[in-house]
Design a protein around this motif. Sequence first.
Motif, mmCIF file in Angstrom:
data_model
loop_
_atom_site.group_PDB
_atom_site.id
_atom_site.type_symbol
_atom_site.label_atom_id
_atom_site.label_comp_id
_atom_site.label_asym_id
_atom_site.label_seq_id
_atom_site.Cartn_x
_atom_site.Cartn_y
_atom_site.Cartn_z
ATOM 1 N N UNK A 97 -14.934 5.975 -6.361
ATOM 2 C CA UNK A 97 -13.540 5.584 -5.752
ATOM 3 C C UNK A 97 -13.297 4.338 -5.197
ATOM 4 N N UNK A 101 -7.207 1.706 -5.195
ATOM 5 C CA UNK A 101 -6.417 2.744 -4.724
ATOM 6 C C UNK A 101 -6.170 2.411 -3.211
ATOM 7 N N UNK A 105 -2.803 2.634 -1.743
ATOM 8 C CA UNK A 105 -2.286 3.890 -1.017
ATOM 9 C C UNK A 105 -1.979 3.761 0.481
ATOM 10 N N UNK A 107 -1.975 5.928 2.520
ATOM 11 C CA UNK A 107 -2.633 6.949 3.550
ATOM 12 C C UNK A 107 -4.278 6.676 3.651
ATOM 13 N N UNK A 108 -4.580 5.451 3.108
ATOM 14 C CA UNK A 108 -6.131 5.351 3.473
ATOM 15 C C UNK A 108 -6.496 4.813 4.517
ATOM 16 N N UNK A 110 -5.734 5.296 7.469
ATOM 17 C CA UNK A 110 -5.582 6.527 8.536
ATOM 18 C C UNK A 110 -6.864 7.031 8.790
ATOM 19 N N UNK A 111 -7.862 7.248 7.817
ATOM 20 C CA UNK A 111 -8.985 7.886 8.035
ATOM 21 C C UNK A 111 -10.280 7.126 8.190
ATOM 22 N N UNK A 112 -10.219 5.743 8.127
ATOM 23 C CA UNK A 112 -11.264 4.993 8.215
ATOM 24 C C UNK A 112 -11.739 5.037 9.662
ATOM 25 N N UNK A 113 -12.934 5.248 9.781
ATOM 26 C CA UNK A 113 -13.694 4.966 11.089
ATOM 27 C C UNK A 113 -15.216 4.444 10.911
#
Lengths: 115, 265
Positions: A97, A101, A105, A107-108, A110-113
């Motif tokens: 992956x 994208x 995207x 939405x990506x 938002x989840x990165x930590x």
Amino acid sequence: MSGGSWSTLVRSLCFIGLISLIHCAYSAAQHRSYLRLTEQEFTRLPADILLQTVVSLVLICYSAAHVAGDFLPIRADTQVRTKSWDTVGNCPSFYTFDHRAKSLSPYFAADLRPQ
Amino acid sequence: MATSKLSFDEARLALRKFRDHPTRNSEEVVELWQTVLQKNETRLGEEVWAIYEQVFVALLDCGDMNHSRELLEKLYQRFPSSQRVRKLNALYKEAAGHFEEALDIYDKLLEVDATNPVYRKRKIAVLLGQQKRVEAIEELIEYLKTFLNDKEAWLQLSSLYLAELDYAKAAHCMEEVILSQPYEADYLVRYADIKYTQGGLENIEIAKQYFIQASRLNPSSLRAAYGALLACEWLAQKQTGQKKKDYVAVGTWAAERIVEIYTEE
């Protein structure tokens, strides 16, 4: 020998072979009824009937093979080939992956930590 | 893509076809899901779990981490102690870039089920995701020593060798792929392409034979016919006499094949 006359010759040979075979059957039946009438034992058919049967069999086999047409190679895949390399060359177990994208995207991020 | 015009059944059938013959068309899958099927989840019945899995991977491919997280939660609720769902979780971690955590999960899954090839392949994919192509190739070779008949792995290894420009080894891998599926014209064409790229009299002779066989198997394959034409052209220049005439004859056949393909369309 042109194609047309060869095929008619072969077809007539096939026909002759069939007639000959039927004639053999008829002669064999006639022979047996003759033996029954003269009260002789039936051990084997006379040699000429046997010979004619074998010859007409060979004739029929050969001419029928020619009547049927040219031999074709046995096709292992007779379905219509509509698959593209995208399907055939796909390796789903190895999907990664790390492509664009992530950037495209919405939405990506938002989840990165931090790892 | 006019997927919103598809009916529910058509969309479901399309997803089923994509599951049977996997193509990496993630945007299409996601669009089918969001426009058609998501509104009628209850109508899907038990198939919904397979569709969740399929859409989950497609969402990850599209970079949509939120929606894929939702689907993962639903799958966890339904199958709490499932290895398959844990693998999907590891996939999620990979897509988010948390490779160490993903590797942890795969190692734990391998402890439970050591002979499962899927987890080993995903570990190799993690290496690929980290751009460690050389290590991935080494791991893949190790994997293939155990799982000799994994066509997908040979195909992947062939692609990796091509990326490393190692044509000889890529050709060998394609040979293994062809062994497992000898009637797939596309594999023959790719092998012939590699051989043609390697160049030289022997390789292009082999390429010509494979292009011709591929064209016989799939008469509408333009690449096979064109490859045969190019190979014959090259070979005819190098030979003289009777061999040259043979190559010219085969090349002419290939050219006629190409004309037929274009006339059919």
